[in-house]
Design a protein around this motif. Sequence first.
Motif, short mmCIF file in Angstrom:
data_model
loop_
_atom_site.label_atom_id
_atom_site.label_comp_id
_atom_site.label_asym_id
_atom_site.label_seq_id
_atom_site.Cartn_x
_atom_site.Cartn_y
_atom_site.Cartn_z
N LEU A 279 0.83 -1.21 0.00
CA LEU A 279 0.00 0.00 0.00
C LEU A 279 0.87 1.26 0.00
N ARG A 280 1.93 1.21 0.80
CA ARG A 280 2.84 2.36 0.83
C ARG A 280 3.41 2.63 -0.55
N ALA A 281 3.73 1.57 -1.26
CA ALA A 281 4.30 1.71 -2.61
C ALA A 281 3.27 2.26 -3.58
N LEU A 282 2.04 1.83 -3.43
CA LEU A 282 0.98 2.33 -4.31
C LEU A 282 0.79 3.82 -4.15
N VAL A 283 0.69 4.25 -2.90
CA VAL A 283 0.52 5.67 -2.63
C VAL A 283 1.68 6.45 -3.23
N SER A 284 2.86 5.93 -3.04
CA SER A 284 4.05 6.57 -3.57
C SER A 284 3.97 6.69 -5.09
N ALA A 285 3.54 5.64 -5.73
CA ALA A 285 3.45 5.64 -7.19
C ALA A 285 2.43 6.66 -7.68
N ILE A 286 1.29 6.68 -7.04
CA ILE A 286 0.24 7.59 -7.46
C ILE A 286 0.66 9.05 -7.36
N PHE A 287 1.28 9.39 -6.24
CA PHE A 287 1.68 10.78 -6.08
C PHE A 287 2.88 11.12 -6.94
N SER A 288 3.64 10.12 -7.27
CA SER A 288 4.72 10.33 -8.22
C SER A 288 4.15 10.72 -9.58
N VAL A 289 3.09 10.06 -9.95
CA VAL A 289 2.41 10.39 -11.20
C VAL A 289 1.92 11.84 -11.17
N LEU A 290 1.20 12.19 -10.10
CA LEU A 290 0.65 13.54 -9.99
C LEU A 290 1.76 14.59 -10.07
N ASN A 291 2.81 14.35 -9.31
CA ASN A 291 3.91 15.30 -9.25
C ASN A 291 4.60 15.44 -10.60
N GLU A 292 4.82 14.31 -11.24
CA GLU A 292 5.55 14.32 -12.49
C GLU A 292 4.76 15.03 -13.58
N VAL A 293 3.47 14.77 -13.63
CA VAL A 293 2.62 15.45 -14.61
C VAL A 293 2.62 16.96 -14.33
N GLU A 294 2.51 17.28 -13.06
CA GLU A 294 2.54 18.69 -12.66
C GLU A 294 3.80 19.38 -13.17
#
Lengths: 219, 219
Positions: free
Chosen positions: A159-174
């Motif tokens: 779960l920790r990895a999933l959250v990390s991945a999702i916010f990585s996506v958001l940040n990277e797109v940003e």
Amino acid sequence: MSNSALREISRQAARQRICEIAEEFFATRGYDVTTVQDIAHAAGISERTFFRYFSSKDEVLFQRFEVETRGLVDAIQARPAGEAPWPTLQHALESALDDLDHESATERAALFRRITETSPHVLALYFARVDAFQRELSEALWARWIANHGPDPDTRVILRALVSAIFSVLNEVELAAQALPHAERRRMIRTALDAVRPARDDIGGPDECARRAGASSLR
Amino acid sequence: MSNSALREISRQAARQRICEIAEEFFATRGYDVTTVQDIAHAAGISERTFFRYFSSKDEVLFQRFEVETRGLVDAIQARPAGEAPWPTLQHALESALDDLDHESATERAALFRRITETSPHVLALYFARVDAFQRELSEALWARWIANHGPDPDTRVILRALVSAIFSVLNEVELAAQALPHAERRRMIRTALDAVRPARDDIGGPDECARRAGASSLR
DNA sequence: CTCCATCTGTCAGTCACTGCCACTTCTGAC
DNA sequence: GTCAGAAGTGGCAGTGACTGACAGATGGAG
């Protein structure tokens, strides 16, 4: 109305005022060259008193750019109990994403980005906050998992990895797509999240192999 | 042998010596209470000279705890050209993981953890380094992707998220399972990585639905 | 030996931040 | 109303990281 509550209110008002003055300085002159003395003097207080309201210059900055943890955690807890972690996160994010786009948050984010580019230690502090934020979210997800499946340390890591991945996506797109229109950014986010979604049904949600033909449910 | 090269060597030797002295202080007395003056005095140099070798006290610390970027990037580039990003990362990680376990790195990691627990700004700087490190890795992966599929911005975001997820797993296991034996930690890592592996064949590797019955190929 | 670049120490100064003390103000008990 | 105490504030001295300016030492190249 107890007087300690009254004191607290006036304290918050003072903090707010100091913040606004400080942000003005940060925006016009820059973060590094703005001294605490500048802020305190403009606010009509002594430097010493400034440090009674904020433990550091950094704290003033982050007060205005705080990540809204509470809202997302609440949104997670409000989802139906049996739902898998991934769709839970996905739905909880929807409203947060809307806020991020529409508000005047964009302008403020630009200022923050400018600051992080010139003073790396602010960027570092930002990362630390993001980590704490993600940890909170994944703990909330894990609490839901425990309720359904019992305490499984393996899943906690996942779960920790999933959250990390999702916010990585958001940040990277940003970062990568600043100039692009909102719709295109949304599309990138949707595509990336879909690709990162884990295969296991109990985590990624139901109907894994069939889903690959259809569209994402985000937006 | 040009004398500028000679100078560089002696400069590196001096840096090394300062680092060792500093680490001794950090380990015995603590990071915060150790002043630059302490280190400089023990090294037989002036405080000013210290700052000619290191731009900050933090830099001395991180000199000894630098993440080994180069090795992993090289390992990624050494993988066969057609391979999907996920197995590429997985294989590149194997040797790095072995180093992490066996070496005396464990003891040093404990010291570093102790420091980060007491001085949050060091933890923050660590996060910033980890981010830069992950960014480098995902750029290396993307370069490989471009060679095979052309420059696709969507995939860049996806790769960044994958790298983030993987290191999140490593970090979380490291933190949550300090007391557990290596074999158990390896098992947790393997399990979590398997769960996080993306479904798309071109990213997660071949044979997605069949793989779910079998074991991971990591170790 | 001399010129040159580089290395080094000293010193003064800036800035974030803290501890201490004295002063005011505000509040609640009587 | 008064008085004791709590809380807010400013002044001041001090610490520690870090920088700029200057001057002396060092060490090879001509």
